[in-house]
Motif scaffolding. Structure first.
Motif, mmCIF file in Angstrom:
data_model
loop_
_atom_site.group_PDB
_atom_site.id
_atom_site.type_symbol
_atom_site.label_atom_id
_atom_site.label_comp_id
_atom_site.label_asym_id
_atom_site.label_seq_id
_atom_site.Cartn_x
_atom_site.Cartn_y
_atom_site.Cartn_z
ATOM 1 N N UNK A 21 -6.858 -7.491 -0.745
ATOM 2 C CA UNK A 21 -6.581 -6.692 0.447
ATOM 3 C C UNK A 21 -7.593 -5.570 0.611
ATOM 4 N N UNK A 22 -8.099 -5.422 1.833
ATOM 5 C CA UNK A 22 -9.048 -4.350 2.157
ATOM 6 C C UNK A 22 -8.296 -3.217 2.846
ATOM 7 N N UNK A 23 -8.255 -2.052 2.183
ATOM 8 C CA UNK A 23 -7.562 -0.901 2.766
ATOM 9 C C UNK A 23 -8.519 0.059 3.469
ATOM 10 N N UNK A 24 -9.829 -0.109 3.243
ATOM 11 C CA UNK A 24 -10.798 0.802 3.846
ATOM 12 C C UNK A 24 -11.135 0.442 5.281
ATOM 13 N N UNK A 25 -10.726 -0.735 5.737
ATOM 14 C CA UNK A 25 -11.011 -1.160 7.107
ATOM 15 C C UNK A 25 -10.231 -0.288 8.094
ATOM 16 N N UNK A 26 -10.860 0.119 9.201
ATOM 17 C CA UNK A 26 -10.167 0.981 10.178
ATOM 18 C C UNK A 26 -8.908 0.361 10.763
ATOM 19 N N UNK A 27 -8.806 -0.955 10.762
ATOM 20 C CA UNK A 27 -7.631 -1.607 11.341
ATOM 21 C C UNK A 27 -6.496 -1.784 10.331
ATOM 22 N N UNK A 28 -6.736 -1.453 9.069
ATOM 23 C CA UNK A 28 -5.695 -1.601 8.051
ATOM 24 C C UNK A 28 -4.553 -0.627 8.329
ATOM 25 N N UNK A 29 -3.338 -1.107 8.149
ATOM 26 C CA UNK A 29 -2.158 -0.288 8.425
ATOM 27 C C UNK A 29 -1.236 -0.251 7.222
ATOM 28 N N UNK A 36 4.291 -3.266 10.274
ATOM 29 C CA UNK A 36 3.324 -4.161 9.629
ATOM 30 C C UNK A 36 3.954 -5.513 9.324
ATOM 31 N N UNK A 37 5.142 -5.496 8.745
ATOM 32 C CA UNK A 37 5.825 -6.744 8.412
ATOM 33 C C UNK A 37 6.198 -7.520 9.681
ATOM 34 N N UNK A 38 6.604 -6.796 10.710
ATOM 35 C CA UNK A 38 6.989 -7.461 11.953
ATOM 36 C C UNK A 38 5.800 -8.159 12.595
ATOM 37 N N UNK A 39 4.657 -7.456 12.677
ATOM 38 C CA UNK A 39 3.475 -8.080 13.291
ATOM 39 C C UNK A 39 3.061 -9.320 12.507
ATOM 40 N N UNK A 40 3.022 -9.202 11.187
ATOM 41 C CA UNK A 40 2.606 -10.322 10.356
ATOM 42 C C UNK A 40 3.551 -11.512 10.512
ATOM 43 N N UNK A 41 4.851 -11.237 10.513
ATOM 44 C CA UNK A 41 5.840 -12.313 10.638
ATOM 45 C C UNK A 41 5.746 -12.990 11.997
ATOM 46 N N UNK A 42 5.598 -12.202 13.052
ATOM 47 C CA UNK A 42 5.504 -12.796 14.393
ATOM 48 C C UNK A 42 4.231 -13.637 14.537
ATOM 49 N N UNK A 43 3.135 -13.187 13.903
ATOM 50 C CA UNK A 43 1.899 -13.972 13.942
ATOM 51 C C UNK A 43 2.073 -15.299 13.211
ATOM 52 N N UNK A 44 2.703 -15.241 12.034
ATOM 53 C CA UNK A 44 2.937 -16.470 11.267
ATOM 54 C C UNK A 44 3.837 -17.428 12.038
ATOM 55 N N UNK A 45 4.837 -16.898 12.712
ATOM 56 C CA UNK A 45 5.729 -17.754 13.498
ATOM 57 C C UNK A 45 5.009 -18.323 14.708
ATOM 58 N N UNK A 46 4.140 -17.530 15.313
ATOM 59 C CA UNK A 46 3.325 -18.039 16.420
ATOM 60 C C UNK A 46 2.430 -19.182 15.958
ATOM 61 N N UNK A 404 -6.395 -8.392 5.477
ATOM 62 C CA UNK A 404 -6.046 -7.169 6.208
ATOM 63 C C UNK A 404 -4.546 -7.099 6.448
ATOM 64 N N UNK A 405 -4.007 -5.893 6.367
ATOM 65 C CA UNK A 405 -2.598 -5.645 6.696
ATOM 66 C C UNK A 405 -2.536 -4.876 8.006
ATOM 67 N N UNK A 406 -1.834 -5.381 9.026
ATOM 68 C CA UNK A 406 -1.082 -6.639 9.058
ATOM 69 C C UNK A 406 -1.785 -7.743 9.842
ATOM 70 N N UNK A 407 -3.084 -7.560 10.146
ATOM 71 C CA UNK A 407 -3.771 -8.468 11.069
ATOM 72 C C UNK A 407 -4.525 -9.596 10.373
ATOM 73 N N UNK A 408 -4.311 -9.775 9.071
ATOM 74 C CA UNK A 408 -5.096 -10.741 8.315
ATOM 75 C C UNK A 408 -4.873 -12.185 8.705
ATOM 76 N N UNK A 409 -3.797 -12.467 9.428
ATOM 77 C CA UNK A 409 -3.484 -13.843 9.807
ATOM 78 C C UNK A 409 -3.845 -14.154 11.265
ATOM 79 N N UNK A 410 -4.170 -13.132 12.028
ATOM 80 C CA UNK A 410 -4.358 -13.305 13.468
ATOM 81 C C UNK A 410 -5.404 -14.376 13.797
#
Length: 456
Positions: A21-29, A36-46, A404-410
């Motif tokens: 996991x990269x925490x230094x990225x500006x988009x990391x949350x 964070x969990x909601x965005x990741x879960x909705x992306x996985x379900x999508x 990336x958290x939570x956009x690593x799956x997008x």
């Protein structure tokens, strides 16, 4: 006649407190906020993933007397997160890592059965063992369990949990005073168990869940771990992500099933794999190099080596050669990782050989051994590789690990999933009302009703 193409199964690993996991990225949350969990879960379900997967840490790791850098973001409770995620999704499974060492069967079985009901049959349990006194310090037993007994306890734990899940009849009537309905006598059976690790007289408080039992996931790789998987697991979270290695592991574990009265389709093997996508192969390789440098900074590379050498290496240059000193056999300076001194010696010898042969610096070596990206290339190439593994039985699919958290799956959901669907090896929609077991294509569990009242 052309053989039907095998379907790909995918799970989504929430980015955790590890070097991926990269925490230094500006988009990391945040690692803790529910958004964070909601965005990741909705992306996985999508992306029509089978399930979302969470790791768990029972204690913050320490290095040289201080909390490990990656753990300062926090380690929230798995079951709480999964229950919340289940409330904002409709189809995707929710699977969490929970220790069989520092939990009790009746209570954990109750919690997982509750989650299975709340989610409509979408719960799963990644069974892990914990044998060291550092983690045990959070519990009254401390490090009570000798290392060789961890799978012995785990096997007895899971067998007892299955009895509890099976102890309600399928047609039991729940109590509802307003409707005049009450639980029929004999609809729930007492569970009596006398074993080496557990002595239990219990009556389950939760009716049989929508999928019969929560899905059992397992990640052990030792001979004992493979035997445990053949006996109990329905999904293996594997580390064998190389094609040839994956085929050997697949053949070995699946070959153990027949002796336990199980069919090959009763167990799925899903290696963990990271990915980097680019518009061209060269673009993807350059992105992979940049991400690796973010994942393994110079201080991170030195810390990684210190965990294995078990000594202070802060005086060494991460861009220089490996230390010439030997590992320290004394008390561990890193707490939360269990490694034997002999294991570290063998690892260091292999690393030195690799570094010498390839002229690698400390940082370059750590990137090579700890953060090699599984699939790198265009979306079409990554989809083709995933399909190749599955059709050739190197795996049944993958646990996809973003950085990336939570956009690593997008990007994976947007680009790779359509490629898999185009190949006809991946679903284009969920079956309405399907349980996690049904989405995974796993058979209904064999009931243990005839064993419930027996003494183990």
């Amino acid at each position: 006649m052309t053989a039907e193409r095998r379907q790909v199964h995918l799970a989504a690993h929430f980015p955790g407190v590890n070097s991926t996991t990269v925490w230094s990225d500006p988009t990391a949350q945040s690692q803790v906020e529910f958004s964070s969990f909601e965005h990741f879960a909705r992306t996985a379900e999508r992306g029509f993933f089978d399930y979302l997967f969470l790791a768990e840490g029972l204690r913050l790791r320490e290095h040289r007397g201080e909390i490990h850098d990656l753990d300062v973001v926090g380690r929230p409770n798995t079951l709480g997160i999964l229950a919340a995620v289940a409330a904002v999704t409709r189809h995707i499974g929710v699977v969490g890592t929970l220790s069989s060492t520092f939990n009790e069967p009746a209570e954990l079985a109750r919690q997982l059965a509750t989650l299975d009901h709340l989610s409509g049959g979408r719960a799963g349990w990644n069974v892990v063992t914990s044998s060291d006194a550092f983690h045990g310090g959070n519990f009254r037993r401390g490090g009570f369990l000798p290392h060789p007994e961890r799978y012995e306890r785990a096997s007895e734990f899971v067998a007892l949990a299955k009895k509890l899940w099976d102890s309600w009849d399928d047609d039991a009537v729940l109590g509802d005073a307003a409707a005049g309905e009450f639980l029929r006598a004999g609809a729930v059976h007492d569970v009596r168990h006398r074993g080496k690790h557990f002595d239990v007289d219990a009556r389950s408080t939760v009716p049989r869940s929508p999928q019969g039992r929560p899905i059992i996931v397992q990640a052990g790789d030792s001979p004992d771990g493979r035997d445990f998987a053949a006996e109990h697991a329905e999904v293996i979270f594997s580390r064998h992500a190389e094609f040839d290695d994956g085929r050997r592991f697949y053949s070995d574990v699946k070959g153990r099933l027949a002796g336990r009265g199980r069919s090959e389709d009763s167990l799925l093997i899903l290696p963990a794999v990271s990915f980097v996508l680019g518009d061209s192969p060269a673009d993807a390789e350059e992105k992979a190099r940049e991400i690796s440098l973010q994942q393994i900074s110079k201080p991170t590379a030195i810390t990684f080596l210190e965990q294995v050498w078990n000594r202070d290496l802060s005086a060494y240059d991460a861009d220089g050669p490996l230390p010439e000193v030997d590992p320290d056999p004394g008390e561990q300076i890193t707490r939360g990782w269990a490694r034997a001194f002999e294991e570290n010696q063998a690892k260091i010898a292999a690393w030195r050989a690799k570094a010498d042969a390839e002229k690698l610096s400390i940082r370059q070596l750590v990137i090579a051994v700890a953060n090699r990206h599984g699939f790198v290339g265009t979306a079409a190439h990554v989809a083709s590789e995933i399909d190749r593994y599955v059709q050739n039985r190197a795996s049944d699919g993958f646990v996809v690990v973003g950085h990336l958290t939570p956009h690593g799956l997008d990007e994976f959901a947007d680009a790779v999933i359509p490629e898999l669907q185009e190949r006809g090896v991946y679903r284009t929609e969920y079956a309405e009302g399907a349980t996690l077991r049904e989405n995974l294509g796993l058979p209904a569990p064999h009931r243990l009703t005839d064993q419930i009242g027996a003494t183990a």
